[in-house]
Scaffold this motif. Structure first.
Motif, PDB file in Angstrom:
ATOM      1  N   ASN A   1       0.818  -1.214   0.000  1.00 48.55           N
ATOM      2  CA  ASN A   1       0.000   0.000   0.000  1.00 48.55           C
ATOM      3  C   ASN A   1       0.854   1.267   0.000  1.00 48.55           C
ATOM      4  O   ASN A   1       0.405   2.314  -0.468  1.00 48.55           O
ATOM      5  CB  ASN A   1      -0.923   0.005   1.222  1.00 48.55           C
ATOM      6  N   ALA A   2       2.076   1.168   0.521  1.00 55.53           N
ATOM      7  CA  ALA A   2       2.948   2.343   0.539  1.00 55.53           C
ATOM      8  C   ALA A   2       3.380   2.751  -0.862  1.00 55.53           C
ATOM      9  O   ALA A   2       3.762   3.902  -1.084  1.00 55.53           O
ATOM     10  CB  ALA A   2       4.170   2.071   1.414  1.00 55.53           C
ATOM     11  N   LEU A   3       3.335   1.814  -1.800  1.00 56.25           N
ATOM     12  CA  LEU A   3       3.751   2.100  -3.175  1.00 56.25           C
ATOM     13  C   LEU A   3       2.571   2.434  -4.087  1.00 56.25           C
ATOM     14  O   LEU A   3       2.773   2.717  -5.266  1.00 56.25           O
ATOM     15  CB  LEU A   3       4.488   0.886  -3.747  1.00 56.25           C
ATOM     16  N   ALA A   4       1.352   2.386  -3.559  1.00 52.19           N
ATOM     17  CA  ALA A   4       0.181   2.574  -4.402  1.00 52.19           C
ATOM     18  C   ALA A   4       0.124   3.982  -4.992  1.00 52.19           C
ATOM     19  O   ALA A   4      -0.123   4.149  -6.195  1.00 52.19           O
ATOM     20  CB  ALA A   4      -1.087   2.271  -3.601  1.00 52.19           C
ATOM     21  N   VAL A   5       0.335   4.991  -4.158  1.00 46.93           N
ATOM     22  CA  VAL A   5       0.266   6.379  -4.646  1.00 46.93           C
ATOM     23  C   VAL A   5       1.386   6.682  -5.651  1.00 46.93           C
ATOM     24  O   VAL A   5       1.123   7.255  -6.716  1.00 46.93           O
ATOM     25  CB  VAL A   5       0.291   7.365  -3.467  1.00 46.93           C
ATOM     26  N   PRO A   6       2.667   6.332  -5.379  1.00 48.58           N
ATOM     27  CA  PRO A   6       3.689   6.548  -6.413  1.00 48.58           C
ATOM     28  C   PRO A   6       3.382   5.819  -7.716  1.00 48.58           C
ATOM     29  O   PRO A   6       3.628   6.362  -8.801  1.00 48.58           O
ATOM     30  CB  PRO A   6       4.963   6.002  -5.759  1.00 48.58           C
ATOM     31  N   MET A   7       2.839   4.596  -7.618  1.00 50.95           N
ATOM     32  CA  MET A   7       2.478   3.874  -8.836  1.00 50.95           C
ATOM     33  C   MET A   7       1.355   4.576  -9.584  1.00 50.95           C
ATOM     34  O   MET A   7       1.332   4.610 -10.817  1.00 50.95           O
ATOM     35  CB  MET A   7       2.089   2.435  -8.507  1.00 50.95           C
TER      36      MET A   7
END
Length: 291
Positions: A130-136
């Protein structure tokens, strides 16, 4: 005689009443939400709030609820189910294949930078998805891939934890001597992998596949931010949208359809676990007995 009796008592499994009682309550605790879901999926919308949650309603409406769930809004639930199936088959299947290829290569081949790759894999395992969801999302929006199936499939192909599992499993289950013997006989690397290594890696691959299927099937946050068109929703986001209909000025609660849809959603996962159980168990016990 006394020595044989003593040895037999040591080998026999010990029974613990306290442990049995504790496990009984743990089983009840684990199955209670599923029982509640099944019971309430058989109720009509009015019965959900007029009867006790762990008892059936005045009318057994399970089959009517299933029919209404599959036909509501021109059968959008079926479209969500097919979307989820697409994400699982391509995403989880591709993640298992890539994790197997990479894990096997890292376990059985020596090359410069191998330790660095190992450190990166461990670091990737420690980072929550979930920590990578926004950058993705920001990256995919620039590539104009948001609101498309690729926004869900491409991130699902990466499984650091699955790669690490295959790496550890391949290092123990695929003997290096066997590979050397095949090379001496003239077998090429791809043939060795396809005819020898894959068979030995099968239990580990099934374990990775199960983890990938469950993660992709239950994926919620990534599709929530990546998709805005309901026709590409998976089941998790679609059912949450139905549940949200109970709020607002034009509230139309359809909790009976949400619960029935949840039952239909978990059935494929149960079937997959039952079908792959024997392969998974063999993977868990592999290497427990030394030859």
């Amino acid at each position: 005689m006394s020595k044989s009796i003593k040895r037999r008592s040591i080998l026999e499994p010990r029974k613990s009443t306290a442990l049995t009682i504790a496990m009984f309550f743990l089983v009840i605790y684990s199955l209670l939400p599923l029982v509640w879901l099944l019971i309430n999926a058989s109720k009509t919308q009015p019965d959900l709030f007029s009867t006790f949650g762990l008892w059936f309603g005045n009318e057994f409406a399970l089959f009517d609820n299933i029919k209404e769930t599959l036909t509501y809004r021109d059968g959008i639930f079926t479209r969500w189910f097919m979307n989820t199936l697409l994400y699982v088959v391509v995403g989880a299947g591709g993640a298992t294949l890539l994790a197997t290829l990479a894990g096997y290569g890292l376990a059985k081949y020596r090359f410069p930078g191998r330790r660095g790759v190992f450190a990166m894999v461990l670091g990737a395992v420690a980072v929550p998805g979930n920590a990578l969801a926004v950058p993705m999302f920001l990256m995919f929006s620039k590539l104009e891939l948001t609101n498309t199936p690729w926004a869900i499939i491409l991130p699902s192909l990466i499984s650091p934890f699955g790669l690490y599992l295959v790496w550890v499993y391949a290092a123990e289950s695929v003997p290096t001597e066997l590979l050397e013997a095949a090379r001496i006989d003239g077998a090429k690397e791809f043939r060795i992998f396809r005819q020898i290594s894959l068979r030995l890696l099968a239990p580990g691959m099934v374990t990775v596949l199960l983890f990938a299927i469950v993660a992709t099937w239950n994926n919620y946050f990534l599709p929530l931010i990546m998709l805005s068109d309901p026709k590409w929703y998976p089941l998790t986001v679609g059912l949450n949208q139905w549940s949200a209909q109970a709020t607002g000025a034009a509230a139309q609660p359809i909790y009976n359809l949400v619960l029935t849809g949840a039952v239909l959603t978990i059935l494929p996962i149960i079937i997959v676990f039952l079908f792959l159980q024997r392969y998974w168990q063999s993977g868990l016990t592999a290497g427990s007995v030394k030859a």
